[in-house]
Design a protein around this motif. Sequence first.
Motif, PDB file in Angstrom:
ATOM      1  N   GLN A  20       0.843  -1.184   0.000  1.00  0.00           N
ATOM      2  CA  GLN A  20       0.000   0.000   0.000  1.00  0.00           C
ATOM      3  C   GLN A  20       0.880   1.236   0.000  1.00  0.00           C
ATOM      4  O   GLN A  20       1.663   1.448   0.923  1.00  0.00           O
ATOM      5  CB  GLN A  20      -0.932   0.008   1.205  1.00  0.00           C
ATOM      6  N   LYS A  42      -3.045   5.513  -1.644  1.00  0.00           N
ATOM      7  CA  LYS A  42      -3.553   4.529  -2.594  1.00  0.00           C
ATOM      8  C   LYS A  42      -4.138   3.321  -1.873  1.00  0.00           C
ATOM      9  O   LYS A  42      -3.854   3.079  -0.712  1.00  0.00           O
ATOM     10  CB  LYS A  42      -2.447   4.082  -3.553  1.00  0.00           C
ATOM     11  N   GLU A  43      -4.933   2.562  -2.599  1.00  0.00           N
ATOM     12  CA  GLU A  43      -5.505   1.360  -2.027  1.00  0.00           C
ATOM     13  C   GLU A  43      -4.459   0.252  -1.954  1.00  0.00           C
ATOM     14  O   GLU A  43      -3.472   0.260  -2.696  1.00  0.00           O
ATOM     15  CB  GLU A  43      -6.701   0.906  -2.864  1.00  0.00           C
ATOM     16  N   ARG A  44      -4.730  -0.703  -1.104  1.00  0.00           N
ATOM     17  CA  ARG A  44      -3.852  -1.866  -1.012  1.00  0.00           C
ATOM     18  C   ARG A  44      -3.862  -2.616  -2.344  1.00  0.00           C
ATOM     19  O   ARG A  44      -4.904  -2.799  -2.965  1.00  0.00           O
ATOM     20  CB  ARG A  44      -4.322  -2.783   0.110  1.00  0.00           C
ATOM     21  N   GLN A  45      -2.685  -3.070  -2.741  1.00  0.00           N
ATOM     22  CA  GLN A  45      -2.509  -3.702  -4.050  1.00  0.00           C
ATOM     23  C   GLN A  45      -1.943  -5.104  -3.870  1.00  0.00           C
ATOM     24  O   GLN A  45      -1.030  -5.326  -3.058  1.00  0.00           O
ATOM     25  CB  GLN A  45      -1.529  -2.864  -4.898  1.00  0.00           C
TER      26      GLN A  45
END
Length: 124
Positions: free
Chosen positions: A39, A43-46
């Motif tokens: 993350q 930003k969102e967790r990827q």
Amino acid sequence: QEQLVESGGGLVQAGGSLRLSCAASGIVFRLNAVGWFRQAPGKERQFVATISGTDSSTYYADSLKGRFTISRDNAKNIVYLQMNNLKSEDTAVYYCAARRGGTPYSLGSQYDYWGQGMQVTVSS
């Protein structure tokens, strides 16, 4: 008590490499699917990569194929993430996660146990 502990993060120059480790206690890793996620700020967790607990097959985010490699050492109960040719956009907090089952998933919601996270910073 099940616990995951990440290590190996830190600061590296662009083009360099790091190997992250995820050590488990209370969990027999060889039976579990284990994944790495990251993350970045804002930003969102990827999803990054995952390894199966049934046959050790591996899966990667399309954008990371060829640079990142996930592997496991069942004797040590550790899962690794080798990261090569690092780029500034790889800067993030990296998390390892484990499922109770052996089937790997790219969705974080499918994982039951999480490490505390570890910073990886790539300087350009």
